[in-house]
Write an enzyme that holds these catalytic residues in place. Sequence first.
Site, PDB file in Angstrom:
ATOM      1  N   ASP A 155      -0.883  -6.213   0.256  1.00  0.00           N
ATOM      2  CA  ASP A 155      -1.295  -5.554   1.497  1.00  0.00           C
ATOM      3  C   ASP A 155      -2.808  -5.428   1.586  1.00  0.00           C
ATOM      4  OD1 ASP A 155       0.932  -4.960   3.077  1.00  0.00           O
ATOM      5  OD2 ASP A 155       1.427  -3.175   1.912  1.00  0.00           O
ATOM      6  N   GLU A 167      -1.149  -5.259   9.188  1.00  0.00           N
ATOM      7  CA  GLU A 167      -0.275  -4.582  10.138  1.00  0.00           C
ATOM      8  C   GLU A 167      -0.793  -4.691  11.570  1.00  0.00           C
ATOM      9  OE1 GLU A 167       1.243  -1.048   7.075  1.00  0.00           O
ATOM     10  OE2 GLU A 167       0.405  -0.518   9.033  1.00  0.00           O
ATOM     11  N   GLU A 183       9.722  -3.488  10.751  1.00  0.00           N
ATOM     12  CA  GLU A 183      10.124  -2.204  10.175  1.00  0.00           C
ATOM     13  C   GLU A 183      10.624  -1.252  11.255  1.00  0.00           C
ATOM     14  OE1 GLU A 183       8.505   1.324   7.177  1.00  0.00           O
ATOM     15  OE2 GLU A 183       7.294  -0.481   7.525  1.00  0.00           O
ATOM     16  N   ASP A 219       0.826  -1.196   0.000  1.00  0.00           N
ATOM     17  CA  ASP A 219       0.000   0.000   0.000  1.00  0.00           C
ATOM     18  C   ASP A 219       0.868   1.257   0.000  1.00  0.00           C
ATOM     19  OD1 ASP A 219       0.899  -0.153   2.604  1.00  0.00           O
ATOM     20  OD2 ASP A 219      -1.097  -0.171   3.528  1.00  0.00           O
ATOM     21  N   SER A 220       2.187   1.058  -0.007  1.00  0.00           N
ATOM     22  CA  SER A 220       3.107   2.170  -0.255  1.00  0.00           C
ATOM     23  C   SER A 220       2.856   2.797  -1.616  1.00  0.00           C
ATOM     24  CB  SER A 220       4.557   1.686  -0.175  1.00  0.00           C
ATOM     25  OG  SER A 220       4.755   0.524  -0.969  1.00  0.00           O
ATOM     26  N   LYS A 231      -0.930  -9.388   3.557  1.00  0.00           N
ATOM     27  CA  LYS A 231      -0.194  -8.823   4.686  1.00  0.00           C
ATOM     28  C   LYS A 231      -1.079  -7.841   5.423  1.00  0.00           C
ATOM     29  CE  LYS A 231       3.270  -5.771   4.158  1.00  0.00           C
ATOM     30  NZ  LYS A 231       2.871  -4.617   5.032  1.00  0.00           N
TER      31      LYS A 231
END
Length: 301
Positions: free
Chosen positions: A119, A150, A217, A76-77, A148
């Site tokens: 993501d 978070e 991260e 999602d970057s 993925k």
Amino acid sequence: MTGDPCMTEPVPSNATATPYGTLPPTSQPAQRKPVSLPRLADMHARGEKITMLTAYDATFAAVADQAGVDTILVGDSLGMVCQGRHSTVGVSLEHMRYHTECVARGVRRVQGTAWVVADLPFGSYQESREQALRNATVLMEAGAHMVKLEGGGWTAPTVEFLVARGIPVCGHLGLTPQTVHALGGYRVQGRAEADAQRLRQEALELADAGATLLVLEMVPATLARQLTGEMPHCATIGIGAGQGTAGQVLVLHDMLGMNLGRMPRFVRNFMEGQNSIQAAMAAYVQAVKQGQFPEDAVHGW
């Protein structure tokens, strides 16, 4: 003239060029076996570093696969590097579905073997396990092999719910960009002893829930190395977490030196000294596999 004039002639399989920079219709069969969960587990067990790069379209995904990248993250970057946002918040499930489809097509067009991770964007899994399942299904149908998400603590039951239903899951701890405002900015996580203990507990919970990859991260290198040793069945993928993780990930644009702002400390520009993007990606793969990148003193905390 016969036939439908709107139909174009098929491109021969031996064509050497295609218009508009599109991918060739076929490619020689890959030299490596397809990357799979068992293969990733075997790499982790043998101590072979796992390489991951982001990609958001078909061409870059194909080039990454041919450069030997093990896992491609449709991150999602894309909200920041493709859409120009200030954070990943605002990226929608439809955005992620579209870019996942593009990446999966690119890998297939070159008969690629990379493992594709997508993501789950902000707001697409926080409501309930059932919401997470519905939206993970969208990304899996788009071509992802794994999703993925978070965060730790509350996410472990969601991970267990997805894994039990056949959806491989990658976790993400430390700096979690979707909640960067709650964290007070882009800061190293886990420096204080209490924070380190919380991260350790959350990591172990995610591993116990069935996560087989875990992105760490901006976590201190010593802590990341300890967590990696404590989780034999969950491979850690570091970004700003030092050399001791089971693998590494970078944002594609960062490692190509295309960051429009200040380059993060954990990034190395792999385009330097290379004559092509594929060569830069291959150099990244080699540096990670050989333990030459990252360097704790230069890229970590």
